[in-house]
Design a protein around this motif. Structure first.
Motif, PDB file in Angstrom:
ATOM      1  N   ASP A 154      -9.158 -22.773  -4.818  1.00  0.00           N
ATOM      2  CA  ASP A 154      -8.687 -21.470  -4.370  1.00  0.00           C
ATOM      3  C   ASP A 154      -7.473 -21.689  -3.470  1.00  0.00           C
ATOM      4  N   TRP A 155      -6.282 -21.583  -4.072  1.00  0.00           N
ATOM      5  CA  TRP A 155      -5.031 -21.849  -3.371  1.00  0.00           C
ATOM      6  C   TRP A 155      -5.059 -23.264  -2.787  1.00  0.00           C
ATOM      7  N   GLY A 156      -4.905 -23.413  -1.475  1.00  0.00           N
ATOM      8  CA  GLY A 156      -4.865 -24.762  -0.907  1.00  0.00           C
ATOM      9  C   GLY A 156      -6.143 -25.172  -0.212  1.00  0.00           C
TER      10      GLY A 156
ATOM     11  N   ASP B   7       2.247 -26.737  -5.594  1.00  0.00           N
ATOM     12  CA  ASP B   7       2.406 -25.446  -6.261  1.00  0.00           C
ATOM     13  C   ASP B   7       1.055 -24.747  -6.261  1.00  0.00           C
ATOM     14  N   LEU B   8       0.933 -23.691  -5.475  1.00  0.00           N
ATOM     15  CA  LEU B   8      -0.327 -22.971  -5.330  1.00  0.00           C
ATOM     16  C   LEU B   8      -0.437 -21.880  -6.393  1.00  0.00           C
ATOM     17  N   GLY B   9      -1.492 -21.944  -7.219  1.00  0.00           N
ATOM     18  CA  GLY B   9      -1.639 -21.006  -8.328  1.00  0.00           C
ATOM     19  C   GLY B   9      -0.661 -21.359  -9.429  1.00  0.00           C
TER      20      GLY B   9
ATOM     21  N   THR C 202      -2.371 -26.414  -8.042  1.00  0.00           N
ATOM     22  CA  THR C 202      -3.746 -25.917  -7.945  1.00  0.00           C
ATOM     23  C   THR C 202      -3.877 -24.607  -8.702  1.00  0.00           C
ATOM     24  N   ASP C 203      -5.072 -24.348  -9.196  1.00  0.00           N
ATOM     25  CA  ASP C 203      -5.356 -23.080  -9.861  1.00  0.00           C
ATOM     26  C   ASP C 203      -6.868 -22.918  -9.946  1.00  0.00           C
ATOM     27  N   ARG C 204      -7.319 -21.664  -9.965  1.00  0.00           N
ATOM     28  CA  ARG C 204      -8.747 -21.419 -10.129  1.00  0.00           C
ATOM     29  C   ARG C 204      -9.187 -21.535 -11.574  1.00  0.00           C
TER      30      ARG C 204
ATOM     31  N   VAL D 166       6.047 -26.427  -0.317  1.00  0.00           N
ATOM     32  CA  VAL D 166       4.943 -25.682  -0.926  1.00  0.00           C
ATOM     33  C   VAL D 166       5.533 -24.427  -1.550  1.00  0.00           C
ATOM     34  N   VAL D 167       5.252 -24.212  -2.835  1.00  0.00           N
ATOM     35  CA  VAL D 167       5.765 -23.032  -3.538  1.00  0.00           C
ATOM     36  C   VAL D 167       4.602 -22.254  -4.135  1.00  0.00           C
ATOM     37  N   SER D 168       4.828 -20.974  -4.347  1.00  0.00           N
ATOM     38  CA  SER D 168       3.795 -20.163  -4.988  1.00  0.00           C
ATOM     39  C   SER D 168       4.388 -18.868  -5.526  1.00  0.00           C
ATOM     40  N   ASN D 169       3.900 -18.463  -6.683  1.00  0.00           N
ATOM     41  CA  ASN D 169       4.159 -17.133  -7.227  1.00  0.00           C
ATOM     42  C   ASN D 169       2.797 -16.455  -7.359  1.00  0.00           C
ATOM     43  N   PRO D 170       2.285 -15.903  -6.261  1.00  0.00           N
ATOM     44  CA  PRO D 170       0.928 -15.345  -6.269  1.00  0.00           C
ATOM     45  C   PRO D 170       0.900 -13.933  -6.833  1.00  0.00           C
ATOM     46  N   PRO D 171      -0.288 -13.415  -7.110  1.00  0.00           N
ATOM     47  CA  PRO D 171      -0.377 -11.995  -7.498  1.00  0.00           C
ATOM     48  C   PRO D 171       0.045 -11.126  -6.321  1.00  0.00           C
TER      49      PRO D 171
END
Length: 297
Positions: free
Chosen positions: A185-187, A132-134, A156-158, A197-202
């Protein structure tokens, strides 16, 4: 709107049901469109009640401490603060999640990502590795781990505070032993490969952020909203990293804005990806783009 402005709404001797009624009327009088629902949620949560408590013992006084908590919350809601921020928690995929200043409030539209992952063909089996990215509050990672008891996952998250909350949410929902969390920073710098791999990015264009509903603009973290000049910055990074993150046959699923399907279809080939499916949300808008590595040749 100060907390003092709400002092007269509910008193310690006010019954539970009457407190909810007064709260709803007070919020409605201050232009809150969801006054009845908000008042009910705040009354139940802050007084530690169930719906049955309210129905069967609605005449029981709320008490001084209950009145003070409810009045303070009403003042915050009337000032425009969302209910989820007042409570510091919200539900996603039927699971409870704690929130913080560095995390988005999980929204129903984002559950479409979970639905899209569960609908993958072939469906992931035991031993699936999830990324899960971000991750923010961890809602996507935790929801999917709850559905896939044989899976392990990494978020992951910043933001270090967001990661601490996500780790806590994983523990609270019984998947902490199968979830790991990494600052980054992401992956970038991840060494493994993942099946999903999933993500709900800005994904909101910078110029549009100031025009968002104040409940979003003023209370959600800017870094989780602002997707750059055209709203696509995070997608460019994620798609560029995807070939190094996806296991053979792995799938990448990203949440998108309602008008970004064409942009994702245009970006995918440059990273060796093909769009496999687009899933729509309850309003009928394109909400999730599912991608896999393009066929060689």
């Amino acid at each position: 709107m100060s907390e003092a402005a709400a002092e007269a709404v509910v008193a310690g001797a006010t019954g539970r049901a009457e407190a909810g009624r007064r709260a709803a009327l007070w919020l409605a009088g201050r232009g809150i469109a969801t006054a009845a629902l908000d008042a009910r949620i705040l009354t139940l949560d802050l007084l530690g009640l169930t719906a049955a408590d309210l129905a069967l013992a609605g005449e029981v006084p709320v008490g001084e401490a209950g009145a003070a908590a409810l009045n303070a919350a009403l003042a915050r809601r009337a000032s425009g603060e969302p209910v989820a921020r007042i409570l510091g928690a919200w539900e996603f995929w039927g699971l409870p999640f704690r929130l913080g200043p560095d995390t988005l409030v999980p929204r129903p539209d984002t559950e479409t990502v979970v639905e899209a992952a569960l609908a993958l063909h072939p469906p992931p089996g035991d031993g699936v590795r999830l990324l899960d990215l971000g991750t923010g509050s961890g809602c996507l990672l935790v929801a999917l781990l709850s559905e896939w008891p044989g899976a392990t996952g990494l978020g992951t998250d910043r933001s270090a505070p967001a990661l601490r909350l996500a780790r806590d949410n994983a523990r609270r929902n019984g998947v902490g032993g199968r979830a790991g969390f990494v600052a980054g920073d992401w992956g970038a710098a991840l060494g493994g490969r993942f099946d999903v791999v999933v993500s709900n990015p800005p994904y909101i264009a910078t110029r549009t952020v100031e025009g968002l509903d104040p409940e979003v603009r003023d209370h959600d973290p800017r870094l989780a909203l602002d997707g750059g000049v055209d709203g696509l910055d995070a997608y460019r990074t994620i798609l560029a990293q995807a070939p190094g993150l996806l296991a053979p046959g792995g799938a990448l699923l990203v949440e998108i804005g309602y008008d970004q399907e064409a942009a994702l279809r245009a970006l995918a080939p440059a990273s060796g990806l093909r769009v496999e499916a687009v899933r729509r949300d309850l309003a009928g808008h394109p909400r999730v783009v599912a991608m896999r590595a393009a066929d060689p040749g």
